[in-house]
Design a protein around this motif. Structure first.
Motif, PDB file in Angstrom:
ATOM      1  N   ARG A 155      74.685  15.787 -44.148  1.00  0.00           N
ATOM      2  CA  ARG A 155      75.186  15.832 -45.522  1.00  0.00           C
ATOM      3  C   ARG A 155      74.481  14.789 -46.376  1.00  0.00           C
ATOM      4  NH1 ARG A 155      77.853  13.189 -48.940  1.00  0.00           N
ATOM      5  NH2 ARG A 155      78.377  11.522 -47.501  1.00  0.00           N
ATOM      6  N   ARG A 156      74.352  13.582 -45.864  1.00  0.00           N
ATOM      7  CA  ARG A 156      73.718  12.507 -46.636  1.00  0.00           C
ATOM      8  C   ARG A 156      72.264  12.797 -46.955  1.00  0.00           C
ATOM      9  NH1 ARG A 156      76.790   8.344 -43.566  1.00  0.00           N
ATOM     10  NH2 ARG A 156      75.100   8.365 -42.076  1.00  0.00           N
ATOM     11  N   SER A 157      71.582  13.493 -46.062  1.00  0.00           N
ATOM     12  CA  SER A 157      70.152  13.739 -46.281  1.00  0.00           C
ATOM     13  C   SER A 157      69.856  15.140 -46.801  1.00  0.00           C
ATOM     14  CB  SER A 157      69.377  13.483 -44.984  1.00  0.00           C
ATOM     15  OG  SER A 157      69.805  14.371 -43.970  1.00  0.00           O
ATOM     16  N   ALA A 158      70.888  15.898 -47.130  1.00  0.00           N
ATOM     17  CA  ALA A 158      70.677  17.273 -47.622  1.00  0.00           C
ATOM     18  C   ALA A 158      69.942  17.249 -48.966  1.00  0.00           C
ATOM     19  CB  ALA A 158      72.009  17.998 -47.762  1.00  0.00           C
ATOM     20  N   PRO A 159      68.882  18.046 -49.076  1.00  0.00           N
ATOM     21  CA  PRO A 159      68.114  18.067 -50.324  1.00  0.00           C
ATOM     22  C   PRO A 159      68.746  18.932 -51.413  1.00  0.00           C
ATOM     23  CG  PRO A 159      67.114  19.535 -48.736  1.00  0.00           C
ATOM     24  CD  PRO A 159      68.278  18.874 -48.052  1.00  0.00           C
ATOM     25  N   ASP A 160      69.786  19.661 -51.054  1.00  0.00           N
ATOM     26  CA  ASP A 160      70.392  20.624 -51.974  1.00  0.00           C
ATOM     27  C   ASP A 160      71.903  20.396 -52.028  1.00  0.00           C
ATOM     28  OD1 ASP A 160      71.864  23.480 -52.015  1.00  0.00           O
ATOM     29  OD2 ASP A 160      70.021  23.620 -53.200  1.00  0.00           O
ATOM     30  N   PRO A 161      72.505  20.400 -53.221  1.00  0.00           N
ATOM     31  CA  PRO A 161      73.960  20.176 -53.337  1.00  0.00           C
ATOM     32  C   PRO A 161      74.785  21.188 -52.543  1.00  0.00           C
ATOM     33  CG  PRO A 161      72.921  20.069 -55.495  1.00  0.00           C
ATOM     34  CD  PRO A 161      71.874  20.510 -54.547  1.00  0.00           C
ATOM     35  N   ARG A 162      74.329  22.427 -52.468  1.00  0.00           N
ATOM     36  CA  ARG A 162      75.072  23.438 -51.706  1.00  0.00           C
ATOM     37  C   ARG A 162      75.056  23.097 -50.210  1.00  0.00           C
ATOM     38  NH1 ARG A 162      77.213  28.678 -52.295  1.00  0.00           N
ATOM     39  NH2 ARG A 162      76.880  28.490 -54.508  1.00  0.00           N
ATOM     40  N   LEU A 163      73.901  22.692 -49.702  1.00  0.00           N
ATOM     41  CA  LEU A 163      73.835  22.275 -48.297  1.00  0.00           C
ATOM     42  C   LEU A 163      74.724  21.065 -48.059  1.00  0.00           C
ATOM     43  CD1 LEU A 163      70.076  22.590 -47.295  1.00  0.00           C
ATOM     44  CD2 LEU A 163      72.022  23.791 -46.305  1.00  0.00           C
ATOM     45  N   GLU A 164      74.755  20.159 -49.000  1.00  0.00           N
ATOM     46  CA  GLU A 164      75.618  18.982 -48.882  1.00  0.00           C
ATOM     47  C   GLU A 164      77.066  19.405 -48.751  1.00  0.00           C
ATOM     48  OE1 GLU A 164      76.725  14.993 -51.434  1.00  0.00           O
ATOM     49  OE2 GLU A 164      74.907  16.105 -51.942  1.00  0.00           O
ATOM     50  N   GLN A 165      77.490  20.391 -49.526  1.00  0.00           N
ATOM     51  CA  GLN A 165      78.874  20.886 -49.443  1.00  0.00           C
ATOM     52  C   GLN A 165      79.125  21.564 -48.097  1.00  0.00           C
ATOM     53  OE1 GLN A 165      78.727  23.191 -53.165  1.00  0.00           O
ATOM     54  NE2 GLN A 165      80.590  22.081 -53.725  1.00  0.00           N
ATOM     55  N   ILE A 166      78.164  22.306 -47.600  1.00  0.00           N
ATOM     56  CA  ILE A 166      78.330  22.979 -46.303  1.00  0.00           C
ATOM     57  C   ILE A 166      78.511  21.943 -45.190  1.00  0.00           C
ATOM     58  CG2 ILE A 166      77.120  24.338 -44.544  1.00  0.00           C
ATOM     59  CD1 ILE A 166      75.934  25.984 -46.908  1.00  0.00           C
ATOM     60  N   PHE A 167      77.683  20.905 -45.207  1.00  0.00           N
ATOM     61  CA  PHE A 167      77.792  19.895 -44.160  1.00  0.00           C
ATOM     62  C   PHE A 167      79.051  19.043 -44.322  1.00  0.00           C
ATOM     63  CE2 PHE A 167      73.085  20.514 -43.734  1.00  0.00           C
ATOM     64  CZ  PHE A 167      73.142  21.008 -42.447  1.00  0.00           C
ATOM     65  N   ALA A 168      79.587  18.965 -45.529  1.00  0.00           N
ATOM     66  CA  ALA A 168      80.821  18.213 -45.734  1.00  0.00           C
ATOM     67  C   ALA A 168      81.978  18.927 -45.069  1.00  0.00           C
ATOM     68  CB  ALA A 168      81.102  18.033 -47.224  1.00  0.00           C
TER      69      ALA A 168
END
Length: 67
Positions: free
Chosen positions: A54-67
């Protein structure tokens, strides 16, 4: 994928705690407790890995998925 993660995420409140556990031998109960203990350790590790992703996700959507 984000929609699926949100839709299919279970919560502790989803579990039915009103039913008593089935009767079992001491050996079986100890084995089940060990399975849960092992799974808890795996879940903690997976949680830490997801947090790093999540911390290293380059895309906000990926960040939400990993959250």
């Amino acid at each position: 994928m984000l929609e699926k993660c949100l839709r299919d995420q279970w919560r502790v409140e989803d579990l039915d705690w009103s039913r008593p556990p089935p009767p079992m031998s001491r050996d079986k109960e100890e084995a089940i407790v060990q399975y849960f203990t092992d799974m808890a350790a795996i879940e903690r590790l997976a949680g830490a890995l997801f947090e790093e992703q999540r911390r290293s996700a380059p895309d906000p959507r990926l960040e939400q998925i990993f959250a």
